[in-house]
Write an enzyme that holds these catalytic residues in place. Structure first.
Site, PDB file in Angstrom:
ATOM      1  N   GLU A  45       1.330  -1.234  -0.070  1.00 62.78           N
ATOM      2  CA  GLU A  45      -0.258   0.278   0.207  1.00 62.78           C
ATOM      3  C   GLU A  45       0.735   1.509  -0.031  1.00 62.78           C
ATOM      4  OE1 GLU A  45      -2.752  -0.656   3.219  1.00 62.78           O
ATOM      5  OE2 GLU A  45      -3.888  -1.805   1.998  1.00 62.78           O
ATOM      6  N   GLU A  87      -5.137  -8.622  -1.380  1.00 57.57           N
ATOM      7  CA  GLU A  87      -6.124  -8.109   0.222  1.00 57.57           C
ATOM      8  C   GLU A  87      -7.585  -7.790  -0.482  1.00 57.57           C
ATOM      9  OE1 GLU A  87      -4.402  -5.377   3.188  1.00 57.57           O
ATOM     10  OE2 GLU A  87      -2.749  -6.096   3.037  1.00 57.57           O
TER      11      GLU A  87
END
Ligand code: BG6
Length: 477
Positions: A180, A375
């Site tokens: 991220e 994810e």
């Protein structure tokens, strides 16, 4: 439902700092994630506005024990094999290999742990996927350089990459550079080890750090291709399409701007250059990047092979001050408003399976590179019945709807989606709150936020359900 591709990677994901525990053994150094406590101080520290470079007795740190995967990995991977996982995504704790972040000699005990983890996966035919950096910056480098504020972080990171590629070439095919990466803009300490000094211009600091991380990512991709010609190395974005709240053009423009900000990193990582809008915006805001002609070449040479991304929710934006008052507790990090068409999780995260399909299509239209959902999942409270059963039907519903969205992405939209590693496939402490009660796993771990529990692993109902999904290659939902 139509069949998923035969080589679709049904998987599960974790991160070192959330599951390994054993945070101070075998010479492991302290990292940013280790000093993030459970409780009200967590958020200001993660934001980089409250300085905390060590642990203390006043706070609790559930991740210090995590689920002690460091000592339970054999049992855990055996369970993953029983589940039928094709792919296990995990990250490397930088300070387990280089305790100070840039040591001359790597720590052999740390490397041996990851050797064992990889070998254990391969033993069961599970494809390992390594996230090189998942929110952990060595505290020694925060003290020495101020984290990613400093260009010298790139060399330290490349030292780690060189060691890892050399060690795992021929064994590990799938790699991600920074987890991220766009989180650097939202949680600068957690994402990049940044603590703001008095009077520092936040945007200048974060975009400078972003440039260095982007260079490090590009260099890592280039090196990976040289050392491991068959490897696939991707970026990792906290994705989720921004929706305008209404068709008011002002809302639409706001949605577009929010999307561009979010795609800032992946634009560079996939196209190898800064997008024009970003250059213009930085000029307008007086942000000056420390960028050399060599940097421009580096970015060009280090474009990723696939787009890895997390998807939990879409986000909705509005220019209307009244609408902007309507938020949920899950809208904080990305400053979005409540979407009235969506339900929310117990933690206020809005649930939008259709948004996954939309996000995949936008990502592919933008980049034309294979996609990988690295994810996705539902954080929820689970109850253990007297007989030890855990009936997490809400999680099954969530996963089912998101798998249906992936089916549409592949079979209706025709996009190359390589796989999906569901987050926290085995329970672990939450990254945003630090607590243990927010569980994502299909495997339960008997451990609470206060550190009570036996660490016993138990199968939830979602375990048997996901097992069937995998063995039927997505046909039985
Ligand atoms: C992602 C992170 O942001 O979301 C994970 O990569 C994190 O580390 C996951 O755990 C879920 O978020 P949370 O805050 O519910 O743990």
């Amino acid at each position: 439902m139509m069949a998923f591709p035969i080589d679709f990677l049904w998987g599960g994901a974790t991160a070192a700092n959330q599951c390994e525990g054993a945070y101070d053994i075998d010479e492991r150094g302290l990292a940013t994630v280790d000093v993030l406590p459970y409780g009200e101080d967590r958020f200001p520290i993660a934001l980089g506005v409250k300085k905390m470079l060590k642990c203390d007795d006043q706070h609790k740190y559930p991740a210090h024990v995590g689920i002690d995967m460091y000592h339970h990995y054999k049992e855990d991977i055996k369970l993953f094999a029983e589940l039928g996982l094709k792919c296990f995504r995990f990250s490397i704790a930088w300070t387990r290999i280089l305790p100070n972040g840039d040591d001359e000699i790597p720590c052999e005990a740390g490397l041996a742990f990851y050797d064992n983890l990889v070998d254990e996966c391969l033993k069961y035919g599970i494809e390992p996927m390594i996230t090189i950096n998942h929110f952990d910056v060595p505290i020694a480098l925060v003290k020495k350089y101020g984290g990613w504020k400093d260009r010298r972080m790139i060399d330290a990171f490349m030292k780690l990459c060189t060691i890892l590629f050399d060690r795992f070439k021929g064994k590990v095919k799938y790699w991600l550079t920074f987890n991220e990466i766009n989180m650097l803009l939202h949680l600068p300490f957690m994402g990049a080890g940044i603590v703001f000094d008095e009077g520092e211009k936040k945007e200048q600091v974060t975009y400078t750090a972003a440039h260095y991380e982007l260079l490090a990512s590009a260099k890592a991709v280039k090196l990976a291709h040289e050392v491991m010609p068959d490897a696939m190395i991707g970026c990792m974005l906290a994705a989720g399409q921004f929706y305008p709240y209404t068709c008011n053009p002002e809302d639409v423009q706001k949605g577009l701007d929010a999307d561009r900000d979010n795609y800032f990193f992946t634009d560079v990582q996939t196209r190898g250059a800064y997008p024009v809008w970003a250059i213009k915006r930085m000029e307008k805001e007086g942000i000056k990047l420390d960028i050399t002609s060599e940097d421009i070449e580096t970015l060009k040479q280090g474009t990723v092979d696939f787009i890895g991304f997390s998807y939990y929710s879409s986000r909705t934006v509005s220019v209307d001050p009244e609408v902007n008052k309507q938020t949920t507790s899950g809208n904080v990090i990305f400053s979005a408003v409540k979407n009235p068409y969506l339900k929310t999780s117990e933690w206020g995260w809005q649930i939008d399976p259709k948004g996954l399909r939309i996000t995949c299509n936008i990502l592919y239209d933008r980049y034309q590179k294979p996609l990988f959902v690295v994810e996705n999942g539902l954080g929820a409270k689970d109850a253990v019945e007297e007989d030890g059963a855990i009936h997490d039907l809400y999680r099954i519903d969530y996963m089912r709807e998101h798998i249906k969205a992936m089916d549409a992405v592949i079979n209706e939209d025709g996009l190359p989606l390589l796989g999906c590693t569901f987050w926290g496939i085995i329970d672990l402490p939450s990254a945003s709150t630090g607590e243990m009660e927010k569980r994502y796993g299909v495997i339960y771990v008997d451990q609470d936020t206060q550190g009570n529990g036996t660490l016993k692993r138990m199968k939830k109902d979602s375990f048997d359900w996901y097992k069937k999904v995998i063995s039927s290659n997505g046909m039985e939902l």
